[in-house]
Design a protein around this motif. Structure first.
Motif, PDB file in Angstrom:
ATOM      1  N   TYR A  97       0.855  -1.202   0.000  1.00  0.00           N
ATOM      2  CA  TYR A  97       0.000   0.000   0.000  1.00  0.00           C
ATOM      3  C   TYR A  97       0.888   1.249   0.000  1.00  0.00           C
ATOM      4  CZ  TYR A  97      -2.712  -3.934   1.680  1.00  0.00           C
ATOM      5  OH  TYR A  97      -3.261  -5.184   1.811  1.00  0.00           O
ATOM      6  N   PHE A  98       0.614   2.200   0.945  1.00  0.00           N
ATOM      7  CA  PHE A  98       1.649   3.180   1.257  1.00  0.00           C
ATOM      8  C   PHE A  98       2.210   2.735   2.590  1.00  0.00           C
ATOM      9  CE2 PHE A  98      -0.549   6.237  -1.668  1.00  0.00           C
ATOM     10  CZ  PHE A  98       0.488   6.244  -2.588  1.00  0.00           C
ATOM     11  N   ALA A  99       3.481   2.384   2.585  1.00  0.00           N
ATOM     12  CA  ALA A  99       4.090   1.822   3.795  1.00  0.00           C
ATOM     13  C   ALA A  99       4.238   2.940   4.824  1.00  0.00           C
ATOM     14  CB  ALA A  99       5.448   1.238   3.436  1.00  0.00           C
ATOM     15  N   THR A 156      -8.132  11.125   9.065  1.00  0.00           N
ATOM     16  CA  THR A 156      -7.653  10.520   7.817  1.00  0.00           C
ATOM     17  C   THR A 156      -7.888  11.454   6.629  1.00  0.00           C
ATOM     18  OG1 THR A 156      -9.810   9.521   7.500  1.00  0.00           O
ATOM     19  CG2 THR A 156      -8.144   8.153   8.581  1.00  0.00           C
ATOM     20  N   ALA A 157      -7.230  11.115   5.514  1.00  0.00           N
ATOM     21  CA  ALA A 157      -7.402  11.903   4.295  1.00  0.00           C
ATOM     22  C   ALA A 157      -8.834  11.814   3.789  1.00  0.00           C
ATOM     23  CB  ALA A 157      -6.446  11.411   3.221  1.00  0.00           C
ATOM     24  N   SER A 158      -9.455  10.664   3.997  1.00  0.00           N
ATOM     25  CA  SER A 158     -10.835  10.520   3.535  1.00  0.00           C
ATOM     26  C   SER A 158     -11.706  11.581   4.198  1.00  0.00           C
ATOM     27  CB  SER A 158     -11.373   9.132   3.887  1.00  0.00           C
ATOM     28  OG  SER A 158     -10.514   8.141   3.368  1.00  0.00           O
ATOM     29  N   ILE A 159     -11.473  11.809   5.469  1.00  0.00           N
ATOM     30  CA  ILE A 159     -12.281  12.788   6.202  1.00  0.00           C
ATOM     31  C   ILE A 159     -11.869  14.214   5.806  1.00  0.00           C
ATOM     32  CG2 ILE A 159     -12.861  13.608   8.541  1.00  0.00           C
ATOM     33  CD1 ILE A 159     -14.146  10.911   7.708  1.00  0.00           C
ATOM     34  N   VAL A 280      -6.717  19.539  -3.577  1.00  0.00           N
ATOM     35  CA  VAL A 280      -5.588  18.708  -3.986  1.00  0.00           C
ATOM     36  C   VAL A 280      -5.378  17.603  -2.958  1.00  0.00           C
ATOM     37  CG1 VAL A 280      -3.113  18.638  -4.475  1.00  0.00           C
ATOM     38  CG2 VAL A 280      -4.468  20.611  -5.206  1.00  0.00           C
ATOM     39  N   ASP A 281      -5.360  16.376  -3.438  1.00  0.00           N
ATOM     40  CA  ASP A 281      -5.093  15.230  -2.571  1.00  0.00           C
ATOM     41  C   ASP A 281      -3.601  14.895  -2.687  1.00  0.00           C
ATOM     42  OD1 ASP A 281      -4.744  12.813  -1.347  1.00  0.00           O
ATOM     43  OD2 ASP A 281      -6.407  11.792  -2.357  1.00  0.00           O
ATOM     44  N   ALA A 282      -2.844  15.390  -1.712  1.00  0.00           N
ATOM     45  CA  ALA A 282      -1.401  15.086  -1.658  1.00  0.00           C
ATOM     46  C   ALA A 282      -1.145  14.255  -0.405  1.00  0.00           C
ATOM     47  CB  ALA A 282      -0.588  16.365  -1.657  1.00  0.00           C
ATOM     48  N   ALA A 283      -2.106  13.371  -0.103  1.00  0.00           N
ATOM     49  CA  ALA A 283      -2.064  12.625   1.166  1.00  0.00           C
ATOM     50  C   ALA A 283      -0.722  11.925   1.347  1.00  0.00           C
ATOM     51  CB  ALA A 283      -3.206  11.611   1.205  1.00  0.00           C
ATOM     52  N   TYR A 284      -0.263  11.251   0.288  1.00  0.00           N
ATOM     53  CA  TYR A 284       1.022  10.538   0.399  1.00  0.00           C
ATOM     54  C   TYR A 284       2.198  11.444   0.012  1.00  0.00           C
ATOM     55  CZ  TYR A 284       4.882   8.062  -1.864  1.00  0.00           C
ATOM     56  OH  TYR A 284       6.121   7.684  -2.298  1.00  0.00           O
ATOM     57  N   VAL A 309      -2.660  16.701   3.218  1.00  0.00           N
ATOM     58  CA  VAL A 309      -1.360  16.031   3.365  1.00  0.00           C
ATOM     59  C   VAL A 309      -1.473  15.151   4.606  1.00  0.00           C
ATOM     60  CG1 VAL A 309       1.108  16.352   3.782  1.00  0.00           C
ATOM     61  CG2 VAL A 309      -0.137  18.058   2.465  1.00  0.00           C
ATOM     62  N   ASN A 310      -0.987  13.904   4.507  1.00  0.00           N
ATOM     63  CA  ASN A 310      -1.119  12.979   5.643  1.00  0.00           C
ATOM     64  C   ASN A 310       0.222  12.709   6.310  1.00  0.00           C
ATOM     65  OD1 ASN A 310      -3.827  12.498   5.316  1.00  0.00           O
ATOM     66  ND2 ASN A 310      -3.624  10.303   5.014  1.00  0.00           N
ATOM     67  N   PRO A 311       0.534  13.366   7.406  1.00  0.00           N
ATOM     68  CA  PRO A 311       1.773  12.996   8.100  1.00  0.00           C
ATOM     69  C   PRO A 311       1.780  11.533   8.558  1.00  0.00           C
ATOM     70  CG  PRO A 311       1.087  15.169   8.770  1.00  0.00           C
ATOM     71  CD  PRO A 311      -0.028  14.604   7.938  1.00  0.00           C
ATOM     72  N   HIS A 312       0.598  10.903   8.642  1.00  0.00           N
ATOM     73  CA  HIS A 312       0.631   9.486   9.030  1.00  0.00           C
ATOM     74  C   HIS A 312       0.999   8.582   7.854  1.00  0.00           C
ATOM     75  CE1 HIS A 312      -3.967   8.845   8.163  1.00  0.00           C
ATOM     76  NE2 HIS A 312      -3.301   8.217   7.239  1.00  0.00           N
ATOM     77  N   LYS A 313       1.047   9.137   6.643  1.00  0.00           N
ATOM     78  CA  LYS A 313       1.447   8.297   5.519  1.00  0.00           C
ATOM     79  C   LYS A 313       2.964   8.303   5.353  1.00  0.00           C
ATOM     80  CE  LYS A 313      -2.362   7.791   2.231  1.00  0.00           C
ATOM     81  NZ  LYS A 313      -3.191   7.290   3.301  1.00  0.00           N
TER      82      LYS A 313
HETATM   83  N1  PLP Z   1      -5.611   9.758  -0.938  1.00  0.00           N
HETATM   84  C1  PLP Z   1      -4.685   8.956  -1.462  1.00  0.00           C
HETATM   85  C2  PLP Z   1      -3.906   9.404  -2.659  1.00  0.00           C
HETATM   86  C3  PLP Z   1      -4.454   7.695  -0.890  1.00  0.00           C
HETATM   87  O1  PLP Z   1      -3.560   6.877  -1.436  1.00  0.00           O
HETATM   88  C4  PLP Z   1      -5.202   7.322   0.248  1.00  0.00           C
HETATM   89  C5  PLP Z   1      -4.954   6.013   0.884  1.00  0.00           C
HETATM   90  O2  PLP Z   1      -4.014   5.332   0.638  1.00  0.00           O
HETATM   91  C6  PLP Z   1      -6.149   8.195   0.749  1.00  0.00           C
HETATM   92  C7  PLP Z   1      -6.344   9.405   0.128  1.00  0.00           C
HETATM   93  C8  PLP Z   1      -6.974   7.836   1.952  1.00  0.00           C
HETATM   94  O3  PLP Z   1      -6.172   7.897   3.082  1.00  0.00           O
HETATM   95  P1  PLP Z   1      -6.770   7.715   4.553  1.00  0.00           P
HETATM   96  O4  PLP Z   1      -6.541   6.284   4.902  1.00  0.00           O
HETATM   97  O5  PLP Z   1      -5.951   8.640   5.387  1.00  0.00           O
HETATM   98  O6  PLP Z   1      -8.208   8.086   4.518  1.00  0.00           O
END
Ligand code: PLP
Length: 494
Positions: A97-99, A156-159, A280-284, A309-313
């Motif tokens: 996934y994203f490690a 989470t990024a989803s939220i 912009v989804d720059a979660a990873y 942006v997800n510091p947990h990713k």
């Molecule tokens: N956006 C991207 C590009 C992702 O790859 C992911 C999950 O891997 C998400 C959003 C959702 O992340 P989260 O688990 O923090 O909701």
């Protein structure tokens, strides 16, 4: 009536009150020792749990114990029952996934956060929670090279994405909050655009916001898997011509499958011209913007209305912590703020109450872990670690490129490599896909490493993501050795 006379507190009943402080200290020290040992040698465990479905459930009693138990017994069950049922995300051979990765400072911060048990719905319910969040998000913003912007932490990024699109909906339909959308044919349909490779959290946001999944338009991508601007413009034009209301575009910096990057500057220009919310989804991949040579990762994002942006990713912060930066946080507050009488307070108007920025009333003290991670590693420590992950991914990619048995299926913009075992002459597409799926299973059964898969252009694709803080050349080499060994075994039919 004395305690002894009370039926509820009769003789033989356990004493009331908290765990004995000395027992807490003693157990706490042992647990920290346990965690230290675990982190030092998490690679003793198979990365992917070998449990069969139901194994943990069956090993546990069907109901809670009537009388309390000692921690010796509880910790023994952690080792015996829980640990085998854990897939070890904190294993340096975790490449799926994203490690993601925890880290010492983040773990300690979560421990402290649990001890404080602070709940930050209002500024007054923990001023430090609210203000540290502001400070730490501003630190992160600077590290990412972004212009000043307000931020908020979610789980989470989803939220984060859900809230961004809720604010976008508020902007296009100000009375949707009071009147809703159902039964109002004069409104909408509101259309949201993202690329074929955008994350499914965008789909879920539309579903949850009552916008309708069908109103998510997935725009074609180019050969580099980036959203095509001409296709986006055509989709917007077509919708306007059909009396639909374009509402927002979600661009991705670091797509889930192959970490491609949409052309954000050009998309931002289109959104400005069309009056659309750009999220912009720059979660990873957002974190990469702090790495020398990768400063352009978030190019154009200062023109986006919101950015996650997800510091947990990929920033060594234990799950969960997602950051939403938003240039129109007032719109988000308009969508969500609602103060019941019992929460009215004298500071209102002069402080930030986090409950106003979303669905959740209560909030954990998540800022603490990002703060401790940033302080402990420092900006240069973080940059070097991220740069090393990129180096390791490229190193692995170079082995794939040099091999006659494997081929790479996408560029390596950050720390993810997409590849597969190559077909042999005459092998059908289905047979190659099946071989690669079997290879993945065999590699993961080894317990040494854990990889996942994706699909690129209809081809079953193996995916190695580097992201764990303790992953080194040795682990990447091990993944490569296991892959080659298992492929040779499968090819020889043994
Ligand atoms: N956006 C991207 C590009 C992702 O790859 C992911 C999950 O891997 C998400 C959003 C959702 O992340 P989260 O688990 O923090 O909701």
């Amino acid at each position: 009536m004395s305690d002894d006379d009370s039926p509820a507190f009769g003789r033989g009943a356990p004493p009331l009150g908290e765990m004995d402080p000395d027992v807490f200290r003693e157990t706490g020290h042992r647990l920290v020792e346990w965690i230290g040992n675990y982190l030092e040698s998490s690679d003793r465990h198979p990365v992917l749990s070998r449990n069969r479905p139901g194994e943990v459930r069956q090993a546990l009693p069907p109901a809670a114990p009537d009388t309390g138990e000692g921690f010796d017994q509880i910790l023994e069950d952690v080792d015996r029952i829980i640990l085998p049922g854990v897939t070890h995300w904190n294993h340096p051979g975790f490449f799926a996934y994203f490690a993601i990765t925890g880290s010492g400072p983040g773990i300690l911060a979560d421990f402290l956060s649990a001890a404080l048990n602070a709940q930050g719905m209002l500024w007054r319910t923990s001023p430090a929670l609210t203000e540290l969040e502001e400070v730490v998000l501003d630190w992160l913003r600077q590290l990412l090279g972004l212009a000043p912007v307000e931020g908020v932490i979610y789980d989470t990024a989803s939220i984060s994405t859900l809230h961004a699109l809720a604010a976008a909906r508020q902007r296009v339909a100000p009375d949707s909050r009071s009147a809703g959308l159902a039964g109002r044919p004069s409104l909408g349909p509101f259309r949201v655009y993202c690329s074929q490779h955008a994350h499914s959290s965008v789909d879920k946001a539309l579903i949850m916001l009552g916008l309708g999944h069908d109103n998510l338009k997935r725009v074609d991508t180019d050969q580099s898997h980036r959203m095509r601007l001409d296709a986006l413009q055509a989709a917007v034009n077509e919708d306007r011509a059909s009396e639909m209301t374009p509402m927002a575009v979600v661009a991705t910096v670091g797509t889930t499958a192959m970490t491609s990057v949409d052309p954000v500057p050009a998309i931002a220009e289109l959104c400005e011209r069309e009056g659309l919310w750009l999220h912009v989804d720059a979660a990873y991949a957002g974190a990469a913007a702090m790495v020398p040579g990768f400063e352009e990762t978030l190019a154009g994002c200062d023109r986006a209305t919101s950015l996650v942006v997800n510091p947990h990713k990929w920033l060594f912060t234990p799950f969960d912590l997602s950051v939403l930066y938003c240039r129109d946080m007032d719109m988000l507050r308009t969508a969500f703020s609602l103060t019941p009488d019992y929460l009215k307070n004298r500071e209102a108007g002069s402080v930030r109450n986090l409950m106003d920025t979303g669905v959740q009333l209560g909030r954990r003290f998540r800022a603490l872990k990002l703060w401790m991670v940033l302080r402990h590693f420092g900006a240069s420590g973080l940059r070097t670690r991220l740069a090393d992950h990129i180096r390791l991914a490229r190193l692995f990619g170079s082995w794939v490129d040099a091999s006659a048995q494997f081929e790479r299926l996408a560029p390596i913009p950050f720390s993810v490599v997409c590849f597969r075992a190559v077909p042999e002459p005459g092998e059908t597409d289905e047979a190659v896909d099946e071989l690669n799926a079997e290879l993945l299973d065999a590699v993961n059964r080894s317990g040494k490493v854990f990889l996942s898969h994706t699909t690129i252009g209809d081809r079953y694709t193996l995916r190695l993501a580097v992201g764990h803080i303790r992953t080194t050349d040795t682990h990447v080499r091990l993944a490569w050795d296991v892959l080659r060994r298992e492929l040779a075994r499968l090819r020889s039919g043994k």
